[in-house]
Design a protein around this motif. Structure first.
Motif, PDB file in Angstrom:
ATOM      1  N   GLY A 418      -7.862  14.732  -1.662  1.00 37.16           N
ATOM      2  CA  GLY A 418      -7.675  13.494  -2.396  1.00 37.16           C
ATOM      3  C   GLY A 418      -7.188  12.386  -1.483  1.00 37.16           C
ATOM      4  N   ALA A 419      -6.791  11.271  -2.087  1.00 32.85           N
ATOM      5  CA  ALA A 419      -6.303  10.125  -1.319  1.00 32.85           C
ATOM      6  C   ALA A 419      -5.199   9.419  -2.090  1.00 32.85           C
ATOM      7  CB  ALA A 419      -7.445   9.143  -1.034  1.00 32.85           C
ATOM      8  N   ALA A 420      -4.196   8.955  -1.359  1.00 27.19           N
ATOM      9  CA  ALA A 420      -3.101   8.205  -1.971  1.00 27.19           C
ATOM     10  C   ALA A 420      -3.582   6.822  -2.392  1.00 27.19           C
ATOM     11  CB  ALA A 420      -1.939   8.093  -0.986  1.00 27.19           C
ATOM     12  N   ILE A 421      -2.882   6.228  -3.340  1.00 26.31           N
ATOM     13  CA  ILE A 421      -3.178   4.857  -3.756  1.00 26.31           C
ATOM     14  C   ILE A 421      -1.913   4.021  -3.664  1.00 26.31           C
ATOM     15  CG2 ILE A 421      -5.152   5.407  -5.223  1.00 26.31           C
ATOM     16  CD1 ILE A 421      -3.299   5.391  -7.635  1.00 26.31           C
ATOM     17  N   HIS A 422      -2.097   2.714  -3.462  1.00 24.11           N
ATOM     18  CA  HIS A 422      -0.982   1.804  -3.216  1.00 24.11           C
ATOM     19  C   HIS A 422      -1.116   0.540  -4.056  1.00 24.11           C
ATOM     20  CE1 HIS A 422      -1.461   4.388   0.304  1.00 24.11           C
ATOM     21  NE2 HIS A 422      -0.178   4.212   0.556  1.00 24.11           N
ATOM     22  N   ALA A 423       0.002  -0.076  -4.337  1.00 20.13           N
ATOM     23  CA  ALA A 423      -0.008  -1.358  -5.047  1.00 20.13           C
ATOM     24  C   ALA A 423      -0.635  -2.414  -4.145  1.00 20.13           C
ATOM     25  CB  ALA A 423       1.407  -1.765  -5.428  1.00 20.13           C
ATOM     26  N   SER A 424      -1.555  -3.189  -4.690  1.00 19.38           N
ATOM     27  CA  SER A 424      -2.198  -4.241  -3.891  1.00 19.38           C
ATOM     28  C   SER A 424      -1.563  -5.606  -4.113  1.00 19.38           C
ATOM     29  CB  SER A 424      -3.699  -4.295  -4.201  1.00 19.38           C
ATOM     30  OG  SER A 424      -3.915  -4.533  -5.578  1.00 19.38           O
ATOM     31  N   ILE A 425      -0.686  -5.711  -5.116  1.00 19.42           N
ATOM     32  CA  ILE A 425       0.110  -6.925  -5.337  1.00 19.42           C
ATOM     33  C   ILE A 425       1.529  -6.493  -5.678  1.00 19.42           C
ATOM     34  CG2 ILE A 425      -1.873  -8.261  -6.181  1.00 19.42           C
ATOM     35  CD1 ILE A 425      -0.752  -7.909  -9.031  1.00 19.42           C
ATOM     36  N   SER A 426       2.455  -7.410  -5.553  1.00 25.71           N
ATOM     37  CA  SER A 426       3.828  -7.150  -5.991  1.00 25.71           C
ATOM     38  C   SER A 426       3.950  -7.537  -7.457  1.00 25.71           C
ATOM     39  CB  SER A 426       4.823  -7.967  -5.164  1.00 25.71           C
ATOM     40  OG  SER A 426       4.755  -7.607  -3.798  1.00 25.71           O
ATOM     41  N   GLY A 427       4.674  -6.720  -8.207  1.00 25.35           N
ATOM     42  CA  GLY A 427       4.829  -7.043  -9.617  1.00 25.35           C
ATOM     43  C   GLY A 427       5.441  -5.908 -10.403  1.00 25.35           C
ATOM     44  N   THR A 428       5.172  -5.901 -11.702  1.00 22.63           N
ATOM     45  CA  THR A 428       5.718  -4.914 -12.617  1.00 22.63           C
ATOM     46  C   THR A 428       4.628  -3.968 -13.088  1.00 22.63           C
ATOM     47  OG1 THR A 428       7.330  -6.541 -13.412  1.00 22.63           O
ATOM     48  CG2 THR A 428       6.985  -4.592 -14.781  1.00 22.63           C
ATOM     49  N   VAL A 429       4.909  -2.680 -13.022  1.00 22.67           N
ATOM     50  CA  VAL A 429       3.959  -1.695 -13.549  1.00 22.67           C
ATOM     51  C   VAL A 429       3.962  -1.830 -15.069  1.00 22.67           C
ATOM     52  CG1 VAL A 429       3.403   0.758 -13.782  1.00 22.67           C
ATOM     53  CG2 VAL A 429       4.336  -0.119 -11.617  1.00 22.67           C
ATOM     54  N   SER A 430       2.809  -2.198 -15.630  1.00 25.72           N
ATOM     55  CA  SER A 430       2.735  -2.432 -17.074  1.00 25.72           C
ATOM     56  C   SER A 430       2.148  -1.262 -17.836  1.00 25.72           C
ATOM     57  CB  SER A 430       1.923  -3.697 -17.377  1.00 25.72           C
ATOM     58  OG  SER A 430       0.669  -3.649 -16.719  1.00 25.72           O
ATOM     59  N   GLU A 431       1.400  -0.390 -17.144  1.00 27.65           N
ATOM     60  CA  GLU A 431       0.797   0.753 -17.828  1.00 27.65           C
ATOM     61  C   GLU A 431       0.449   1.834 -16.802  1.00 27.65           C
ATOM     62  OE1 GLU A 431      -2.776   1.676 -21.097  1.00 27.65           O
ATOM     63  OE2 GLU A 431      -2.680  -0.263 -20.066  1.00 27.65           O
ATOM     64  N   VAL A 432       0.671   3.073 -17.172  1.00 28.36           N
ATOM     65  CA  VAL A 432       0.306   4.216 -16.337  1.00 28.36           C
ATOM     66  C   VAL A 432      -0.444   5.217 -17.202  1.00 28.36           C
ATOM     67  CG1 VAL A 432       1.131   6.127 -14.906  1.00 28.36           C
ATOM     68  CG2 VAL A 432       2.320   3.922 -14.835  1.00 28.36           C
ATOM     69  N   THR A 433      -1.670   5.539 -16.805  1.00 25.31           N
ATOM     70  CA  THR A 433      -2.459   6.550 -17.507  1.00 25.31           C
ATOM     71  C   THR A 433      -2.985   7.544 -16.480  1.00 25.31           C
ATOM     72  OG1 THR A 433      -4.672   5.561 -17.310  1.00 25.31           O
ATOM     73  CG2 THR A 433      -3.231   4.695 -19.048  1.00 25.31           C
ATOM     74  N   ALA A 434      -3.705   8.535 -16.946  1.00 28.85           N
ATOM     75  CA  ALA A 434      -4.310   9.505 -16.030  1.00 28.85           C
ATOM     76  C   ALA A 434      -5.401   8.864 -15.196  1.00 28.85           C
ATOM     77  CB  ALA A 434      -4.876  10.683 -16.823  1.00 28.85           C
ATOM     78  N   ASP A 435      -5.958   7.726 -15.664  1.00 32.91           N
ATOM     79  CA  ASP A 435      -7.092   7.098 -14.988  1.00 32.91           C
ATOM     80  C   ASP A 435      -6.728   5.903 -14.120  1.00 32.91           C
ATOM     81  OD1 ASP A 435      -8.949   8.866 -16.198  1.00 32.91           O
ATOM     82  OD2 ASP A 435      -8.895   7.662 -18.030  1.00 32.91           O
ATOM     83  N   TYR A 436      -5.636   5.230 -14.423  1.00 29.85           N
ATOM     84  CA  TYR A 436      -5.300   4.033 -13.655  1.00 29.85           C
ATOM     85  C   TYR A 436      -3.823   3.687 -13.791  1.00 29.85           C
ATOM     86  CZ  TYR A 436      -5.565   1.674 -18.206  1.00 29.85           C
ATOM     87  OH  TYR A 436      -5.368   1.306 -19.518  1.00 29.85           O
ATOM     88  N   ILE A 437      -3.396   2.815 -12.859  1.00 34.38           N
ATOM     89  CA  ILE A 437      -2.053   2.228 -12.916  1.00 34.38           C
ATOM     90  C   ILE A 437      -2.239   0.722 -12.934  1.00 34.38           C
ATOM     91  CG2 ILE A 437       0.150   1.940 -11.718  1.00 34.38           C
ATOM     92  CD1 ILE A 437      -0.351   4.697 -10.445  1.00 34.38           C
ATOM     93  N   GLU A 438      -1.694   0.074 -13.961  1.00 38.19           N
ATOM     94  CA  GLU A 438      -1.847  -1.373 -14.110  1.00 38.19           C
ATOM     95  C   GLU A 438      -0.582  -2.074 -13.644  1.00 38.19           C
ATOM     96  OE1 GLU A 438      -3.875  -3.453 -17.648  1.00 38.19           O
ATOM     97  OE2 GLU A 438      -1.717  -3.761 -18.046  1.00 38.19           O
ATOM     98  N   ILE A 439      -0.757  -3.152 -12.881  1.00 34.03           N
ATOM     99  CA  ILE A 439       0.374  -3.920 -12.372  1.00 34.03           C
ATOM    100  C   ILE A 439       0.161  -5.394 -12.715  1.00 34.03           C
ATOM    101  CG2 ILE A 439       1.667  -4.601 -10.311  1.00 34.03           C
ATOM    102  CD1 ILE A 439       0.609  -2.032  -8.968  1.00 34.03           C
ATOM    103  N   ARG A 440       1.195  -6.012 -13.251  1.00 29.84           N
ATOM    104  CA  ARG A 440       1.154  -7.445 -13.551  1.00 29.84           C
ATOM    105  C   ARG A 440       1.991  -8.186 -12.523  1.00 29.84           C
ATOM    106  NH1 ARG A 440      -1.200  -8.299 -18.411  1.00 29.84           N
ATOM    107  NH2 ARG A 440      -1.196  -6.562 -19.913  1.00 29.84           N
ATOM    108  N   ARG A 441       1.419  -9.261 -12.009  1.00 31.82           N
ATOM    109  CA  ARG A 441       2.127 -10.051 -11.005  1.00 31.82           C
ATOM    110  C   ARG A 441       3.358 -10.712 -11.626  1.00 31.82           C
ATOM    111  NH1 ARG A 441       0.113 -11.996  -6.226  1.00 31.82           N
ATOM    112  NH2 ARG A 441      -2.010 -11.477  -6.835  1.00 31.82           N
ATOM    113  N   ASN A 442       4.469 -10.706 -10.894  1.00 32.15           N
ATOM    114  CA  ASN A 442       5.698 -11.329 -11.421  1.00 32.15           C
ATOM    115  C   ASN A 442       5.557 -12.845 -11.396  1.00 32.15           C
ATOM    116  OD1 ASN A 442       6.967  -8.916 -11.836  1.00 32.15           O
ATOM    117  ND2 ASN A 442       7.909  -8.855  -9.807  1.00 32.15           N
TER     118      ASN A 442
END
Length: 442
Positions: A418-442
């Motif tokens: 597999g491969a690690a994943i990283h935040a591409s912007i700074s902000g707040t994690v708004s949702e975490v599911t088995a398929d994705y992690i959503e981040i909203r910019r502060n």
């Protein structure tokens, strides 16, 4: 931390579209390491521009990868039409005192020069065995953007950005760098089109890329380009044919001329891939399990379907039909030999890119797509947990957490590919599911 661990932590995968985790590939021992800078798909413009913009970084990353696998020689494959880039690479290789290790090999302007097995043959004269991979003939292949990411990993930078060409029947053709997880629609609108109701979008190149059923997704590390065409364009209509439609057309029209086989890049390398036989088995419902197995040798380059067939039929779809059928039964093709030679007629059957572009109806769109500052500042991004070969990344953040750009948010499951994943912007994690992690910019 060693380079291999840095590459693993950075979440680097094959940037050419395959998405295989790079740290796993670089655990092999090889005689050659090859840089795939062919970018053989029409209209795509990422690799050629990256090599012009970041020659030192790409060369350094490529050389470092070669040392990791113990390669005796590192060869850069690039089409000879890119004369200025070739001269720049040669100049920088000498300036970096790597001339005894890294070399530049000019490729013919053909399709599919960027196919791994075609590239291996063009650069080394070796033929990868049927169902095999380059390491079986002592080669490891990395893409030019992957080499750039390897260099960045050595400097402590994970993969958080992706280079993408936007091309086709559009006012603005361009290549951009965007954060991984950017809404695809935001990227598409850089084309100058706002209303896509009359358009379809191909994810990737016009030969191998599928027509997107939904353009409301998010950019992944595997995206390479988006080709936007009117829905009535030949290519969109051809790629939108269903399996049942293809089966009916094939059965009614195929005359067994075998042009699909004679032009097949894998057949020309000496493999037993023969699409015309798959058409025969499908059309006449021949119960020949052994004969069907050769469908698994198809690399789905689409040469047979979009160029070779004089009647405009669907031999690749026939291959795909039997590949899926055999996979359901867990039946695999077993090569009868281990060494292969390219067929003597191969040099006479190579397809020039310009001829292919004309056949696809893309000649008027074969224009530069210059690297451009996108100006995109996505307010919400979604990082897919599975954007690579192997198991999805395991989230290591929760909703409500504050994250910084470059921070790891998903890791490789223990004992998995597999491969690690990283935040591409700074902000707040708004949702975490088995398929994705959503981040909203502060």
């Amino acid at each position: 931390m060693g380079l291999l661990e840095q590459i693993k932590d950075a979440g680097i995968i094959g940037a050419g579209g395959a998405g295989f985790p790079t740290h796993a590939k670089l655990t092999s021992e090889a005689e050659y390491i090859l840089l795939n800078g062919a970018e053989c798909e029409p209209l795509l413009r990422v690799d050629q521009q990256l090599m012009a913009m970041y020659p030192d970084e790409i060369i350094r990353g490529f050389e470092a990868a070669g040392r990791l696998v113990g390669a005796k020689k590192a060869l850069i494959g690039i089409k000879k039409k890119h004369k200025e880039v070739i001269e720049l690479l040669k100049e920088r290789i000498q300036a970096l005192s790597m001339g005894d290790y890294v070399g530049v090999h000019e490729l013919p302007d053909i399709y599919p020069a960027g196919d791994e097995q075609v590239l291996v043959y063009e650069l080394t004269g070796r033929v990868v065995p049927e169902t095999g991979i380059p390491i079986q003939v002592g080669c490891v292949v990395v893409n030019s953007e992957t080499a750039l990411n390897i260099y960045k990993a050595s400097q402590g930078q994970p993969v958080t950005e992706k280079y993408i060409t936007v091309a086709g029947d559009i006012p603005n053709r361009l290549t951009v760098k965007v954060p991984v997880g950017t809404p695809i629609m935001d990227v598409l609108k850089l084309s100058g089109i706002e209303d896509f109701s009359d358009y379809a979008v191909i994810d990737g190149g016009p030969m191998m890329g599928p027509v997107m059923a939904d353009i409301g997704g998010f950019v992944t590390k595997k995206n390479k380009g988006f080709v936007i065409l009117k829905k009535d364009h030949f290519l969109i209509r051809k790629k939108s044919v269903t399996m049942e439609q293809a089966k009916r057309v094939n059965k009614a029209t195929c005359e067994q001329c075998r042009m699909c086989t004679d032009m097949c890049p894998r057949y020309l390398l000496g493999h037993n891939m023969q699409p015309h036989k798959m058409m025969r088995v499908m059309n006449y419902s021949i119960d020949d399990l052994e004969g069907q197995k050769i469908a698994q040798l198809c690399c789905q380059c689409n040469m047979c379907e979009l160029f070779a067939c004089p009647a405009g039929l669907h031999p690749k779809m026939a291959n795909l039909y039997f590949k899926e059928k055999l996979a359901e039964q867990n039946i695999r093709y077993k090569p009868e030999k281990t060494e292969f030679e390219a067929r003597s007629v191969r040099p006479l059957r190579l397809v020039p890119s310009k001829r292919l572009i004309a056949r696809l109806g893309l000649r008027s769109f074969d224009l530069p797509a210059p690297m451009t500052e996108s100006g995109l500042v996505p307010q919400t991004i979604r990082i897919a947990t599975r954007q690579h070969v192997g198991a999805p990344a395991e989230p290591i953040v929760s909703a409500g957490a504050q994250v910084q750009a470059g921070q790891m948010i998903g890791r490789i499951p223990e004992g998995s590919l597999g491969a690690a994943i990283h935040a591409s912007i700074s902000g707040t994690v708004s949702e975490v599911t088995a398929d994705y992690i959503e981040i909203r910019r502060n």
